[in-house]
Motif scaffolding. Structure first.
Motif, PDB file in Angstrom:
ATOM      1  N   SER A 215       3.219  75.021  14.382  1.00  0.00           N
ATOM      2  CA  SER A 215       3.135  73.580  14.205  1.00  0.00           C
ATOM      3  C   SER A 215       1.725  73.076  14.491  1.00  0.00           C
ATOM      4  O   SER A 215       1.274  72.087  13.889  1.00  0.00           O
ATOM      5  CB  SER A 215       4.146  72.873  15.109  1.00  0.00           C
ATOM      6  OG  SER A 215       3.964  73.254  16.465  1.00  0.00           O
ATOM      7  N   ALA A 216       1.011  73.738  15.409  1.00  0.00           N
ATOM      8  CA  ALA A 216      -0.362  73.338  15.706  1.00  0.00           C
ATOM      9  C   ALA A 216      -1.249  73.505  14.474  1.00  0.00           C
ATOM     10  O   ALA A 216      -2.080  72.642  14.169  1.00  0.00           O
ATOM     11  CB  ALA A 216      -0.908  74.157  16.873  1.00  0.00           C
ATOM     12  N   ARG A 217      -1.072  74.611  13.748  1.00  0.00           N
ATOM     13  CA  ARG A 217      -1.829  74.811  12.516  1.00  0.00           C
ATOM     14  C   ARG A 217      -1.376  73.838  11.436  1.00  0.00           C
ATOM     15  O   ARG A 217      -2.198  73.316  10.683  1.00  0.00           O
ATOM     16  CB  ARG A 217      -1.665  76.241  12.011  1.00  0.00           C
ATOM     17  CG  ARG A 217      -2.371  77.299  12.851  1.00  0.00           C
ATOM     18  CD  ARG A 217      -2.297  78.659  12.152  1.00  0.00           C
ATOM     19  NE  ARG A 217      -2.982  78.600  10.869  1.00  0.00           N
ATOM     20  CZ  ARG A 217      -2.726  79.417   9.841  1.00  0.00           C
ATOM     21  NH1 ARG A 217      -1.775  80.342   9.956  1.00  0.00           N
ATOM     22  NH2 ARG A 217      -3.403  79.305   8.714  1.00  0.00           N
ATOM     23  N   ALA A 218      -0.072  73.588  11.357  1.00  0.00           N
ATOM     24  CA  ALA A 218       0.447  72.687  10.326  1.00  0.00           C
ATOM     25  C   ALA A 218      -0.061  71.261  10.522  1.00  0.00           C
ATOM     26  O   ALA A 218      -0.386  70.567   9.550  1.00  0.00           O
ATOM     27  CB  ALA A 218       1.966  72.712  10.330  1.00  0.00           C
ATOM     28  N   LEU A 219      -0.148  70.813  11.776  1.00  0.00           N
ATOM     29  CA  LEU A 219      -0.581  69.444  12.055  1.00  0.00           C
ATOM     30  C   LEU A 219      -2.088  69.276  11.952  1.00  0.00           C
ATOM     31  O   LEU A 219      -2.574  68.180  11.657  1.00  0.00           O
ATOM     32  CB  LEU A 219      -0.107  69.030  13.449  1.00  0.00           C
ATOM     33  CG  LEU A 219       1.401  68.823  13.588  1.00  0.00           C
ATOM     34  CD1 LEU A 219       1.789  68.703  15.058  1.00  0.00           C
ATOM     35  CD2 LEU A 219       1.858  67.588  12.822  1.00  0.00           C
ATOM     36  N   GLY A 220      -2.840  70.343  12.216  1.00  0.00           N
ATOM     37  CA  GLY A 220      -4.286  70.285  12.104  1.00  0.00           C
ATOM     38  C   GLY A 220      -4.899  69.198  12.973  1.00  0.00           C
ATOM     39  O   GLY A 220      -4.617  69.093  14.167  1.00  0.00           O
ATOM     40  N   SER A 221      -5.712  68.351  12.369  1.00  0.00           N
ATOM     41  CA  SER A 221      -6.385  67.293  13.114  1.00  0.00           C
ATOM     42  C   SER A 221      -5.416  66.208  13.580  1.00  0.00           C
ATOM     43  O   SER A 221      -5.758  65.368  14.414  1.00  0.00           O
ATOM     44  CB  SER A 221      -7.484  66.661  12.259  1.00  0.00           C
ATOM     45  OG  SER A 221      -6.940  66.095  11.084  1.00  0.00           O
ATOM     46  N   GLY A 222      -4.195  66.209  13.057  1.00  0.00           N
ATOM     47  CA  GLY A 222      -3.199  65.221  13.461  1.00  0.00           C
ATOM     48  C   GLY A 222      -2.302  65.687  14.576  1.00  0.00           C
ATOM     49  O   GLY A 222      -1.219  65.109  14.789  1.00  0.00           O
ATOM     50  N   VAL A 223      -2.728  66.704  15.323  1.00  0.00           N
ATOM     51  CA  VAL A 223      -1.859  67.295  16.341  1.00  0.00           C
ATOM     52  C   VAL A 223      -1.522  66.297  17.443  1.00  0.00           C
ATOM     53  O   VAL A 223      -0.377  66.262  17.926  1.00  0.00           O
ATOM     54  CB  VAL A 223      -2.491  68.580  16.917  1.00  0.00           C
ATOM     55  CG1 VAL A 223      -3.734  68.275  17.749  1.00  0.00           C
ATOM     56  CG2 VAL A 223      -1.480  69.358  17.743  1.00  0.00           C
ATOM     57  N   ARG A 224      -2.472  65.453  17.845  1.00  0.00           N
ATOM     58  CA  ARG A 224      -2.192  64.491  18.904  1.00  0.00           C
ATOM     59  C   ARG A 224      -1.122  63.487  18.456  1.00  0.00           C
ATOM     60  O   ARG A 224      -0.190  63.167  19.196  1.00  0.00           O
ATOM     61  CB  ARG A 224      -3.466  63.756  19.316  1.00  0.00           C
ATOM     62  CG  ARG A 224      -3.303  62.918  20.586  1.00  0.00           C
ATOM     63  CD  ARG A 224      -4.541  62.055  20.820  1.00  0.00           C
ATOM     64  NE  ARG A 224      -5.741  62.862  20.911  1.00  0.00           N
ATOM     65  CZ  ARG A 224      -6.178  63.434  22.036  1.00  0.00           C
ATOM     66  NH1 ARG A 224      -5.481  63.287  23.150  1.00  0.00           N
ATOM     67  NH2 ARG A 224      -7.283  64.148  22.046  1.00  0.00           N
ATOM     68  N   LEU A 225      -1.245  62.998  17.221  1.00  0.00           N
ATOM     69  CA  LEU A 225      -0.254  62.071  16.681  1.00  0.00           C
ATOM     70  C   LEU A 225       1.103  62.750  16.578  1.00  0.00           C
ATOM     71  O   LEU A 225       2.133  62.166  16.933  1.00  0.00           O
ATOM     72  CB  LEU A 225      -0.700  61.566  15.306  1.00  0.00           C
ATOM     73  CG  LEU A 225       0.310  60.681  14.553  1.00  0.00           C
ATOM     74  CD1 LEU A 225       0.613  59.416  15.347  1.00  0.00           C
ATOM     75  CD2 LEU A 225      -0.222  60.342  13.157  1.00  0.00           C
ATOM     76  N   GLY A 226       1.117  64.007  16.107  1.00  0.00           N
ATOM     77  CA  GLY A 226       2.374  64.728  15.965  1.00  0.00           C
ATOM     78  C   GLY A 226       3.083  64.913  17.289  1.00  0.00           C
ATOM     79  O   GLY A 226       4.285  64.641  17.408  1.00  0.00           O
ATOM     80  N   VAL A 227       2.341  65.359  18.310  1.00  0.00           N
ATOM     81  CA  VAL A 227       2.939  65.544  19.628  1.00  0.00           C
ATOM     82  C   VAL A 227       3.426  64.205  20.173  1.00  0.00           C
ATOM     83  O   VAL A 227       4.490  64.125  20.798  1.00  0.00           O
ATOM     84  CB  VAL A 227       1.938  66.199  20.601  1.00  0.00           C
ATOM     85  CG1 VAL A 227       2.496  66.234  22.025  1.00  0.00           C
ATOM     86  CG2 VAL A 227       1.611  67.616  20.143  1.00  0.00           C
ATOM     87  N   GLY A 228       2.673  63.140  19.908  1.00  0.00           N
ATOM     88  CA  GLY A 228       3.098  61.816  20.345  1.00  0.00           C
ATOM     89  C   GLY A 228       4.432  61.411  19.739  1.00  0.00           C
ATOM     90  O   GLY A 228       5.302  60.859  20.423  1.00  0.00           O
TER      91      GLY A 228
END
Length: 302
Positions: A215-228
């Motif tokens: 999921s970290a690779r899938a979210l890329g630069s949006g990882v913070r938003l995704g985890v949020g």
């Protein structure tokens, strides 16, 4: 062959007390990294607390802790058996006992069997419904090591597995799992996806080289938003579970310390820092304690 503890090991001192021949097996079961069994245990404790079982079923807290330690260890051994070739290609995991050759494949299967027997000892302490639910998780557990090869979201599958104890523990208190229990389980799933996405940030570069998906690779630069989003969904599901048990706005305030902790994780997360994702991931042991106190308070008050 000597075995070097992995970079995220926590108990080098305790590990050093073991005979040299036993250390690779402790590493294989991740006994040096207790965060894993804490995270497997917390959903069990959550359900016992919110379902109101802490008084009548208090010995289950101990039994389920033992089960979490044994079955998390068994899961790690099984995972390493399946992933031994991939582990040898990733810097953080190439020192694992199977990947490095410190433990033979045959010995690893034997160690897995022993850990499963300990888990069986815990299983027989459960009532019939809870035991059947626990057994039903084995298919999910067996499939997990293959998820990183076929989906970008193995963290979601891990969520199904690591949260399963919530269903087992609730069924131990009541003969069925009501909507409140299902919402508790759903919240645990999103919590796992969130914290394991943070954990996966450590391996993004190596995973890309060897073709491991996350999921970290899938979210890329949006990882913070995704985890949020995952963490907010966690709080929403758990608030719904609490409301169904005790429909009182004050009861929802029990989640405030946990929400503040998760917000801190998100606000201070440094995805590209070599150490910070591990620090934030480990802090979920404390997040679990805050959640348990919230659920226990509501369950005992109800």
């Amino acid at each position: 062959m000597t075995t070097t503890p992995l970079p995220d090991t926590e108990t080098r001192g305790l590990l050093a007390l073991l005979p040299a021949s036993a250390r690779p097996y402790a590493l294989l079961a991740r006994f040096d990294r207790p965060i894993g069994w804490w995270l497997l245990y917390w959903p069990c404790a959550f359900a016992l607390g919110l379902a109101g079982g802490l008084q009548a079923q208090w010995p289950m807290l101990g039994w389920m802790l033992l089960g979490a330690i044994a079955m998390r260890g068994a899961g790690c051994v099984y995972n390493d058996i399946i992933d031994r070739d991939l582990d040898a290609q990733v810097a953080r995991t190439r020192g694992r006992p199977l990947a490095s050759g410190a433990v033979s494949l045959k010995a690893a299967w034997g160690w897995l069997l022993l850990l499963c027997l300990i888990g069986l000892g815990v299983l027989v302490q459960l009532n019939q419904v809870a035991a059947l639910i626990a057994i039903a998780s084995l298919g999910l557990v067996a499939a997990y090591p293959f998820m990183k090869r076929i989906t970008w979201w193995p963290q979601a599958w891990l969520g199904l597995v690591f949260s399963w104890g919530a269903l087992v523990a609730w069924a131990q208190v009541e003969p069925t799992v009501p909507l409140a229990g299902l919402l508790l389980y759903a919240g645990c799933i999103f919590w796992v996806i969130g914290y394991d996405t943070i954990y996966a940030l450590q391996d993004v570069e190596d995973d890309a080289l060897v073709g491991i998906r996350s999921s970290a690779r899938a979210l890329g630069s949006g990882v913070r938003l995704g985890v949020g989003v995952f963490y907010m969904t966690t709080i929403a599901c758990w608030a719904g579970a609490i409301w169904l048990v005790r429909p009182d706005w004050l009861a929802l305030l029990a989640l405030a310390p946990l929400a503040a902790h998760l917000a801190w994780q998100l606000a201070t997360l440094r995805p590209n820092d070599p150490q910070d994702p591990l620090i934030k991931f480990r802090s979920n042991r404390n997040a679990g304690l805050l959640a348990f106190l919230a659920f226990a308070t509501v369950g005992l008050a109800g």
